[in-house]
Design a protein around this motif. Structure first.
Motif, PDB file in Angstrom:
ATOM      1  N   TRP A  96       0.826  -1.209   0.000  1.00 25.59           N
ATOM      2  CA  TRP A  96       0.000   0.000   0.000  1.00 25.59           C
ATOM      3  C   TRP A  96       0.862   1.261   0.000  1.00 25.59           C
TER       4      TRP A  96
ATOM      5  N   TRP B 167       1.172   7.537  -6.597  1.00 27.95           N
ATOM      6  CA  TRP B 167       0.501   8.828  -6.785  1.00 27.95           C
ATOM      7  C   TRP B 167       1.473   9.990  -6.661  1.00 27.95           C
TER       8      TRP B 167
ATOM      9  N   ALA C 161      -9.507   2.261 -16.445  1.00 28.87           N
ATOM     10  CA  ALA C 161      -8.411   2.737 -15.595  1.00 28.87           C
ATOM     11  C   ALA C 161      -7.688   3.923 -16.218  1.00 28.87           C
TER      12      ALA C 161
ATOM     13  N   TRP D 197     -10.248   6.832 -15.341  1.00 30.79           N
ATOM     14  CA  TRP D 197     -10.256   7.075 -13.893  1.00 30.79           C
ATOM     15  C   TRP D 197      -9.032   6.413 -13.287  1.00 30.79           C
TER      16      TRP D 197
ATOM     17  N   LEU E 265      -7.680   6.475 -10.455  1.00 33.10           N
ATOM     18  CA  LEU E 265      -7.812   5.981  -9.085  1.00 33.10           C
ATOM     19  C   LEU E 265      -8.451   4.590  -9.039  1.00 33.10           C
ATOM     20  N   LEU E 266      -9.119   4.200 -10.117  1.00 35.89           N
ATOM     21  CA  LEU E 266      -9.771   2.892 -10.170  1.00 35.89           C
ATOM     22  C   LEU E 266      -8.768   1.754  -9.992  1.00 35.89           C
TER      23      LEU E 266
ATOM     24  N   ASP F  28      -5.973   1.820  -8.318  1.00 36.92           N
ATOM     25  CA  ASP F  28      -5.529   1.756  -6.923  1.00 36.92           C
ATOM     26  C   ASP F  28      -6.619   1.218  -6.012  1.00 36.92           C
ATOM     27  N   ILE F  29      -7.853   1.601  -6.258  1.00 39.54           N
ATOM     28  CA  ILE F  29      -8.950   1.070  -5.451  1.00 39.54           C
ATOM     29  C   ILE F  29      -9.050  -0.445  -5.635  1.00 39.54           C
ATOM     30  N   ALA F  30      -8.947  -0.904  -6.867  1.00 40.13           N
ATOM     31  CA  ALA F  30      -8.991  -2.346  -7.118  1.00 40.13           C
ATOM     32  C   ALA F  30      -7.813  -3.059  -6.462  1.00 40.13           C
TER      33      ALA F  30
ATOM     34  N   VAL G 213      -6.109  -2.114  -3.749  1.00 37.71           N
ATOM     35  CA  VAL G 213      -6.278  -2.124  -2.294  1.00 37.71           C
ATOM     36  C   VAL G 213      -7.347  -3.134  -1.888  1.00 37.71           C
ATOM     37  N   VAL G 214      -8.456  -3.163  -2.608  1.00 37.95           N
ATOM     38  CA  VAL G 214      -9.531  -4.099  -2.266  1.00 37.95           C
ATOM     39  C   VAL G 214      -9.068  -5.545  -2.451  1.00 37.95           C
TER      40      VAL G 214
END
Length: 113
Positions: free
Chosen positions: A34, A41, A74, A77, A79-80, A82-84, A86-87
């Protein structure tokens, strides 16, 4: 007969020690991953701040979250990805911690009192 415990009992004890080590290392590995995503970023901000002549920074930004940057949308967006990441890494970490907890619990149950 030998004085050694049966093979199954020895395997459980070994899994119990592996479970403790796994439970200690998983949070460390997830926090490092993480942190790399956060650094991604910073690289993106730096690349956009200095201008287009530093395309190596943009390539580094893409490869730091590689499998997730190929997701549809991606590029639109950013950030998509990174969200994927992290999840998915969080779910994988919780799953591995659950397996380690099961191994540890089984080892504790088989330990002679």
């Amino acid at each position: 007969m030998s004085d050694r415990p049966p093979l199954r009992a020895r395997r459980v004890r070994r899994r119990g020690t592996v479970a403790v080590q796994l439970a200690n290392w998983i949070p460390v590995l997830i926090s490092v991953y993480w942190s790399i995503l956060l650094a991604r970023w910073f690289v993106w901000v730096l690349a956009n701040a200095v201008g287009g002549q530093f395309t190596q920074l943009l390539v580094l930004h893409r490869w730091l979250a590689w499998p997730f940057t190929d997701l549809p949308g991606a590029s639109r967006w950013p950030l998509l990805a990174d969200i994927a990441a992290v999840v998915l890494s969080g779910v994988a970490a919780l799953g591995l911690l659950g397996v380690a907890a099961g191994w540890w619990r089984e080892a504790e149950r088989r330990r002679p009192s």
